[in-house]
Design an enzyme around this catalytic site. Structure first.
Site, PDB file in Angstrom:
ATOM      1  N   ARG A  27       0.824  -1.215   0.000  1.00  0.00           N
ATOM      2  CA  ARG A  27       0.000   0.000   0.000  1.00  0.00           C
ATOM      3  C   ARG A  27       0.857   1.264   0.000  1.00  0.00           C
ATOM      4  NH1 ARG A  27      -5.238  -1.848   1.560  1.00  0.00           N
ATOM      5  NH2 ARG A  27      -5.959   0.262   1.298  1.00  0.00           N
ATOM      6  N   ARG A  31      -3.408   7.084   0.376  1.00  0.00           N
ATOM      7  CA  ARG A  31      -3.748   8.310   1.087  1.00  0.00           C
ATOM      8  C   ARG A  31      -2.665   8.893   1.979  1.00  0.00           C
ATOM      9  NH1 ARG A  31      -9.153   6.503   3.620  1.00  0.00           N
ATOM     10  NH2 ARG A  31      -7.827   4.686   3.698  1.00  0.00           N
ATOM     11  N   ARG A  40      -6.290  12.178  -6.822  1.00  0.00           N
ATOM     12  CA  ARG A  40      -7.209  11.043  -6.718  1.00  0.00           C
ATOM     13  C   ARG A  40      -8.646  11.429  -7.096  1.00  0.00           C
ATOM     14  NH1 ARG A  40     -10.963   8.252  -5.698  1.00  0.00           N
ATOM     15  NH2 ARG A  40     -11.253   6.729  -4.049  1.00  0.00           N
ATOM     16  N   ASP A  76      -7.121  -3.124  -7.020  1.00  0.00           N
ATOM     17  CA  ASP A  76      -7.606  -3.602  -5.720  1.00  0.00           C
ATOM     18  C   ASP A  76      -7.921  -5.086  -5.826  1.00  0.00           C
ATOM     19  OD1 ASP A  76      -8.480  -2.268  -2.973  1.00  0.00           O
ATOM     20  OD2 ASP A  76      -9.850  -3.917  -3.396  1.00  0.00           O
ATOM     21  N   TYR A 151     -15.039 -11.055   1.870  1.00  0.00           N
ATOM     22  CA  TYR A 151     -15.779  -9.808   1.587  1.00  0.00           C
ATOM     23  C   TYR A 151     -17.124 -10.109   0.937  1.00  0.00           C
ATOM     24  CZ  TYR A 151     -11.799  -6.858   2.815  1.00  0.00           C
ATOM     25  OH  TYR A 151     -10.812  -6.216   3.507  1.00  0.00           O
TER      26      TYR A 151
HETATM   27  O1  CP3 Z   1       0.079   0.748  -3.176  1.00  0.00           O
HETATM   28  C1  CP3 Z   1      -0.502  -0.352  -3.278  1.00  0.00           C
HETATM   29  O2  CP3 Z   1      -0.306  -1.286  -2.485  1.00  0.00           O
HETATM   30  C2  CP3 Z   1      -1.348  -0.556  -4.511  1.00  0.00           C
HETATM   31  C3  CP3 Z   1      -2.668  -0.771  -4.508  1.00  0.00           C
HETATM   32  C4  CP3 Z   1      -3.564  -1.586  -3.600  1.00  0.00           C
HETATM   33  C5  CP3 Z   1      -4.835  -1.105  -3.173  1.00  0.00           C
HETATM   34  N1  CP3 Z   1      -5.493  -2.110  -2.550  1.00  0.00           N
HETATM   35  C6  CP3 Z   1      -5.341   0.260  -3.428  1.00  0.00           C
HETATM   36  C7  CP3 Z   1      -6.309   0.830  -2.476  1.00  0.00           C
HETATM   37  C8  CP3 Z   1      -3.457  -2.904  -3.143  1.00  0.00           C
HETATM   38  C9  CP3 Z   1      -2.290  -3.867  -3.287  1.00  0.00           C
HETATM   39  C10 CP3 Z   1      -4.684  -3.224  -2.493  1.00  0.00           C
HETATM   40  C11 CP3 Z   1      -4.973  -4.552  -1.941  1.00  0.00           C
HETATM   41  C12 CP3 Z   1      -6.077  -4.721  -0.994  1.00  0.00           C
HETATM   42  N2  CP3 Z   1      -7.324  -4.153  -1.016  1.00  0.00           N
HETATM   43  C13 CP3 Z   1      -6.031  -5.615   0.095  1.00  0.00           C
HETATM   44  C14 CP3 Z   1      -4.859  -6.486   0.440  1.00  0.00           C
HETATM   45  C15 CP3 Z   1      -3.832  -5.722   1.181  1.00  0.00           C
HETATM   46  C16 CP3 Z   1      -4.145  -5.495   2.620  1.00  0.00           C
HETATM   47  O3  CP3 Z   1      -4.229  -4.304   2.999  1.00  0.00           O
HETATM   48  O4  CP3 Z   1      -4.295  -6.461   3.353  1.00  0.00           O
HETATM   49  C17 CP3 Z   1      -7.264  -5.534   0.765  1.00  0.00           C
HETATM   50  C18 CP3 Z   1      -7.677  -6.288   2.011  1.00  0.00           C
HETATM   51  C19 CP3 Z   1      -8.082  -4.613   0.033  1.00  0.00           C
HETATM   52  C20 CP3 Z   1      -9.484  -4.199   0.312  1.00  0.00           C
HETATM   53  C21 CP3 Z   1      -9.503  -2.733   0.568  1.00  0.00           C
HETATM   54  N3  CP3 Z   1      -9.496  -1.767  -0.421  1.00  0.00           N
HETATM   55  C22 CP3 Z   1      -9.485  -2.076   1.828  1.00  0.00           C
HETATM   56  C23 CP3 Z   1      -9.496  -2.747   3.167  1.00  0.00           C
HETATM   57  C24 CP3 Z   1      -9.442  -0.679   1.562  1.00  0.00           C
HETATM   58  C25 CP3 Z   1      -9.328   0.461   2.558  1.00  0.00           C
HETATM   59  C26 CP3 Z   1     -10.552   1.241   2.754  1.00  0.00           C
HETATM   60  C27 CP3 Z   1     -10.216   2.611   3.320  1.00  0.00           C
HETATM   61  O5  CP3 Z   1     -10.570   3.593   2.669  1.00  0.00           O
HETATM   62  O6  CP3 Z   1      -9.606   2.670   4.402  1.00  0.00           O
HETATM   63  C28 CP3 Z   1      -9.453  -0.522   0.163  1.00  0.00           C
HETATM   64  C29 CP3 Z   1      -9.409   0.767  -0.565  1.00  0.00           C
HETATM   65  C30 CP3 Z   1      -8.111   1.092  -1.196  1.00  0.00           C
HETATM   66  N4  CP3 Z   1      -7.458   0.230  -2.035  1.00  0.00           N
HETATM   67  C31 CP3 Z   1      -7.380   2.300  -1.091  1.00  0.00           C
HETATM   68  C32 CP3 Z   1      -6.246   2.154  -1.902  1.00  0.00           C
HETATM   69  C33 CP3 Z   1      -5.182   3.158  -2.166  1.00  0.00           C
HETATM   70  C34 CP3 Z   1      -7.760   3.538  -0.253  1.00  0.00           C
HETATM   71  C35 CP3 Z   1      -9.014   4.205  -0.633  1.00  0.00           C
HETATM   72  C36 CP3 Z   1      -9.105   5.315  -1.627  1.00  0.00           C
HETATM   73  O7  CP3 Z   1      -8.136   5.974  -2.049  1.00  0.00           O
HETATM   74  O8  CP3 Z   1     -10.267   5.586  -1.975  1.00  0.00           O
END
Ligand code: CP3
Length: 350
Positions: A27, A31, A40, A76, A151
């Site tokens: 990640r 943010r 974004r 994602d 999920y």
């Molecule tokens: O930089 C990176 O790692 C690249 C991109 C990436 C994202 N999601 C972008 C993202 C990766 C590798 C993921 C994987 C992902 N998504 C996982 C596995 C990694 C982990 O954290 O265990 C999981 C469980 C998810 C599901 C998911 N998507 C969650 C729990 C969230 C967070 C929600 C929040 O807003 O707190 C997301 C959203 C997400 N995916 C964001 C990003 C940059 C943040 C939200 C946004 O910018 O709107």
């Protein structure tokens, strides 16, 4: 496009000595970066992922800023199931949310096979853009069948994964069919990312650690093994990651990964004792440590490096993802320190 075979990251994946310990952060885009927040925009993250120029730029931001040794595709784990129309979105501050959770055999129809060229062409365009531009390897990724299933079944993030556990125990045939479909979707997605130029793949089974080893082995391992076996012909490192997996590491490694992610609860010394010398370890600084002051962060980075004891089969990372509250300047310093402290026993890497 550069020849990355001898890059620090790919050498460490193969366990070969190099000029430095490679480092990247799960990640790393997102943010915590002001430049991410600036471009974004509003709207679902799925919309950002569907714009290749934007997704390319977001992937490149942390590579430029931190000088990390690998990029990870901005996408994602629920992008493929979203693309085939399951009905799942990602709510800011919450995570993936499905309005109609997966509940019965009828819902299997909502999980048709993924055709990446047709369903997620924008992901592949982003991969191609990145490969043309990057001088470090690009990591492609997918959600593991269990974590994506959690999920779909829970309808959103869950602390207990109670519905998921009930289904896997009470309805093993339905559970098997669900995981099998998700395995096929992960295989198609990962293969297409590699065919379009990704240099490595990571399977995120973030929530596998919620299971005991016996249940993991019976209800999850076969599907994750199917994913890794189906990709074994591709000449790329295969990374397998989950949180809270100390007790599961040997089983997870047996799925066929060449690199094992380790969270911060398991010292690298213990992970190696459990896994032997045939896999590379990736990890494992506690992300929350990065909220502390620099002397603390510095001490903990050095501790992780010391626990690795100079083994070339190590990729430095956090034990889980970057938290939005982490100051990017701290991560810049972490990269600098890992590169400066890491062994310097030669090796002609880039
Ligand atoms: O930089 C990176 O790692 C690249 C991109 C990436 C994202 N999601 C972008 C993202 C990766 C590798 C993921 C994987 C992902 N998504 C996982 C596995 C990694 C982990 O954290 O265990 C999981 C469980 C998810 C599901 C998911 N998507 C969650 C729990 C969230 C967070 C929600 C929040 O807003 O707190 C997301 C959203 C997400 N995916 C964001 C990003 C940059 C943040 C939200 C946004 O910018 O709107």
């Amino acid at each position: 496009m550069s020849d990355l075979t001898s890059s620090a990251f790919l050498r460490a994946c193969r366990g070969e000595p190099g000029s430095r310990v490679p480092v990247w952060f799960m990640r790393q885009a997102g943010r915590s970066l002001p430049e991410y927040r600036a471009i974004r925009g509003e709207g679902s993250i799925n919309e950002a992922i569907a714009k290749p120029d934007l997704a390319t730029e977001i992937t490149l931001q942390p590579v430029r800023r931190y000088g990390v040794d690998a990029a990870i595709l901005f996408s994602d784990i629920v992008t493929p199931v979203h693309a085939i129309g399951f009905g799942i979105d990602i709510k800011p501050g919450v995570g993936p949310v499905a309005e109609k959770p997966f509940a019965s055999a009828a819902d299997l129809d909502r999980l048709r096979p993924l055709d990446p060229d047709v369903d997620t062409p924008y992901v592949l365009e982003t991969v191609r853009n990145l490969v043309a531009e990057l001088d470090v390897p690009l990591i492609g990724f997918a959600g593991a069948p269990f974590t994506v299933a959690s999920y779909l079944v829970e309808g959103g993030p869950s602390k207990t994964h109670a519905r998921t556990k009930q289904m896997l125990h009470d309805e093993p045939a339905l559970w098997h069919n669900l995981l099998d479909r998700l395995a096929d979707i992960a295989i198609a997605s990962l293969r297409s990312q590699v065919e379009n130029g990704a240099s490595a793949i990571q399977l995120f089974d973030s929530w596998a650690g919620t299971l005991d080893p016996t249940t993991y082995e019976r209800s999850v391992l076969p599907a994750s093994t199917k994913v890794f076996e189906a990709l074994a012909d591709l000449d790329v490192p295969r990374i397998h990651f989950g949180v809270n997996t100390g007790e599961l590491l040997p089983l997870m490694a047996s799925a066929g990964a060449t690199v094992m992610g380790v969270d911060w609860r398991t010292p690298l010394t213990s992970a190696r004792a459990r896994l032997g010398d045939t896999v590379t370890l990736q990890g494992n600084l506690d992300p929350a440590v990065c909220l502390a002051s620099w002397p603390v962060v510095e001490r903990e980075v050095r501790r992780v490096l010391a626990e690795n004891a100079g083994n070339p089969a190590h990729i430095f990372n956090l034990g889980h993802g970057v938290m939005p509250a982490i100051d990017p300047e701290i991560l810049e310093q972490v990269v600098e320190l890992v590169h400066a402290e890491g062994r310097a026993d030669g090796g002609p890497d880039a």
